[in-house]
Design an enzyme around this catalytic site. Structure first.
Site, short mmCIF file in Angstrom:
data_model
loop_
_atom_site.label_atom_id
_atom_site.label_comp_id
_atom_site.label_asym_id
_atom_site.label_seq_id
_atom_site.Cartn_x
_atom_site.Cartn_y
_atom_site.Cartn_z
N ASP A 291 13.92 40.39 -28.62
CA ASP A 291 14.96 39.77 -27.78
C ASP A 291 16.20 40.66 -27.72
OD1 ASP A 291 15.97 37.88 -26.09
OD2 ASP A 291 16.41 36.39 -27.65
N SER B 70 7.06 35.33 -21.95
CA SER B 70 6.76 33.92 -22.19
C SER B 70 6.45 33.22 -20.86
CB SER B 70 7.94 33.22 -22.88
OG SER B 70 8.96 32.97 -21.94
N THR B 71 5.78 32.10 -20.94
CA THR B 71 5.48 31.32 -19.74
C THR B 71 6.79 30.97 -19.03
OG1 THR B 71 3.60 30.41 -20.94
CG2 THR B 71 4.24 29.26 -18.93
N ASN C 29 9.43 32.75 -18.92
CA ASN C 29 10.06 33.94 -18.33
C ASN C 29 9.75 34.08 -16.83
OD1 ASN C 29 9.70 35.96 -21.35
ND2 ASN C 29 11.49 34.82 -20.64
N ARG D 230 12.93 37.84 -35.42
CA ARG D 230 13.53 37.73 -34.10
C ARG D 230 14.81 38.56 -34.07
NH1 ARG D 230 13.85 32.93 -29.77
NH2 ARG D 230 14.91 34.12 -28.14
C1 IPE Z 1 11.70 34.82 -25.87
O1 IPE Z 1 12.89 35.37 -25.43
C2 IPE Z 1 10.54 35.39 -25.10
C3 IPE Z 1 10.27 36.80 -25.32
C4 IPE Z 1 10.86 37.58 -26.21
C5 IPE Z 1 9.23 37.35 -24.50
P1 IPE Z 1 13.81 34.65 -24.33
O2 IPE Z 1 15.02 35.50 -24.19
O3 IPE Z 1 13.02 34.41 -23.11
O4 IPE Z 1 14.13 33.26 -25.03
P2 IPE Z 1 15.31 32.24 -24.82
O5 IPE Z 1 15.34 31.89 -23.38
O6 IPE Z 1 16.58 32.93 -25.24
O7 IPE Z 1 14.99 31.09 -25.70
C1 IPE Z 2 13.67 40.13 -24.36
O1 IPE Z 2 14.93 40.50 -23.92
C2 IPE Z 2 12.58 40.61 -23.43
C3 IPE Z 2 11.92 39.55 -22.66
C4 IPE Z 2 12.15 38.28 -22.76
C5 IPE Z 2 10.94 39.99 -21.68
P1 IPE Z 2 15.73 39.57 -22.91
O2 IPE Z 2 15.38 39.99 -21.53
O3 IPE Z 2 15.53 38.15 -23.22
O4 IPE Z 2 17.24 40.01 -23.23
P2 IPE Z 2 18.50 39.05 -23.39
O5 IPE Z 2 18.12 37.98 -24.37
O6 IPE Z 2 18.79 38.48 -22.04
O7 IPE Z 2 19.59 39.95 -23.88
MG MG Z 3 16.45 36.81 -24.41
#
Ligand code: IPE
Ligand code: IPE
Ligand code: MG
Length: 246
Positions: free
Chosen positions: A21, A66-67, A69, A189
């Site tokens: 993340d 993730s689903t 996303n 995480r």
């Molecule tokens: C979790 O991260 C999913 C992945 C790392 C692929 P997100 O950034 O999507 O999660 P939330 O929305 O902050 O919970």
């Molecule tokens: C995690 O990074 C990657 C995916 C969820 C694909 P993010 O894209 O969630 O990055 P932040 O959380 O917005 O910084």
């Molecule tokens: Mg994120």
């Protein structure tokens, strides 16, 4: 002194799961679009995989998409799918050279065809590799996975090939997309978020959590070592009391 010298390799976790993340925030901090961060995130995956292999980890599961996303702007989703295809194609030789077996968990049937084909190709090519398994969680959601498992069991009961007494923890485990993979001992995480975001809910019943402020593109081998050391400092009691553990 590097953290690695303090790690007891005989007690390395067999399975480490990572919620990668912070790519978007990392890019923003440097005045770039979010996709710039995702691109650099691939480099962190490469480094982490190499470090996990050195630690004799058997399974490294990475939450890549993730689903939920799918709800991001289309441009970002398309960019991520494109990055996935390019990364697999670009890394396949290296995966073969270093003995990495590629696996996926999640609803991969819901991915674009180009991704499915590239993944299937890489999974077939690497299926006999034995140094480490890289498990990509793609279109993954733990609630989807559990619901899907329940549906399969319900169907078997409906068909009369199973009865309700046979719905055991083991039977449920066997219907998850992780059926062939042991539960992770350690979940990491990045980016300072302290939540699970629908990842491996069933499998993390006794997993140790390590949260770090590091944004995913900045994650280095040293950060993995630090997490493993943190894990090795914990006492895993599985419901017992300290004195019962030997
Ligand atoms: C979790 O991260 C999913 C992945 C790392 C692929 P997100 O950034 O999507 O999660 P939330 O929305 O902050 O919970
Ligand atoms: C995690 O990074 C990657 C995916 C969820 C694909 P993010 O894209 O969630 O990055 P932040 O959380 O917005 O910084
Ligand atoms: Mg994120």
């Amino acid at each position: 002194m590097s953290y690695i010298s303090q790690i007891d390799l005989k007690k390395s976790p067999k399975h480490i799961a990572i919620i990668m993340d912070g790519n978007g925030r990392w890019a923003k901090k440097q005045g770039h679009e979010r996709l710039y961060g995702h691109n650099f995130g691939v480099e962190a995956v490469r480094e982490t995989l190499k470090a996990a292999k050195e630690l004799k980890v058997d399974y490294l599961t990475m939450y890549a998409f993730s689903t939920e996303n799918w709800n991001r702007p289309k441009e970002e989703v398309d960019g991520l799918m494109d990055l996935l295809v390019r990364s697999i194609a670009g890394e396949i030789d290296e995966l073969m050279d270093s003995g990495v077996r590629l696996m996926t968990i999640g609803d991969t049937m819901g991915l674009p065809e180009a991704c499915r084909n590239e993944l299937q190709d890489a999974i077939n090519k690497t299926k006999n590799n034995t140094s480490i398994s890289l498990v990509l969680a793609l279109n993954y959601s733990a609630r989807w996975e559990i619901t899907n498992a329940m549906k399969q069991l319900a169907l078997e009961i409906e068909n009369g090939t199973m009865n309700s007494d046979e719905v055991t923890e083991e039977a449920i485990t066997q219907k998850l997309t992780t059926f062939s993979i042991p539960d992770p001992e350690l979940l990491i995480r990045t980016s300072g978020e302290c939540r699970v975001s629908n990842f491996l809910l069933w499998q993390i019943a006794y997993t140790e959590f390590h949260f770090t402020e590091v944004l995913w593109p900045d994650f280095k081998a040293e950060d993995l070592y630090k997490a493993v050391l943190d894990y090795q400092s914990r006492e895993r009691r599985f419901g017992k009391v300290s004195e019962q553990l030997t």
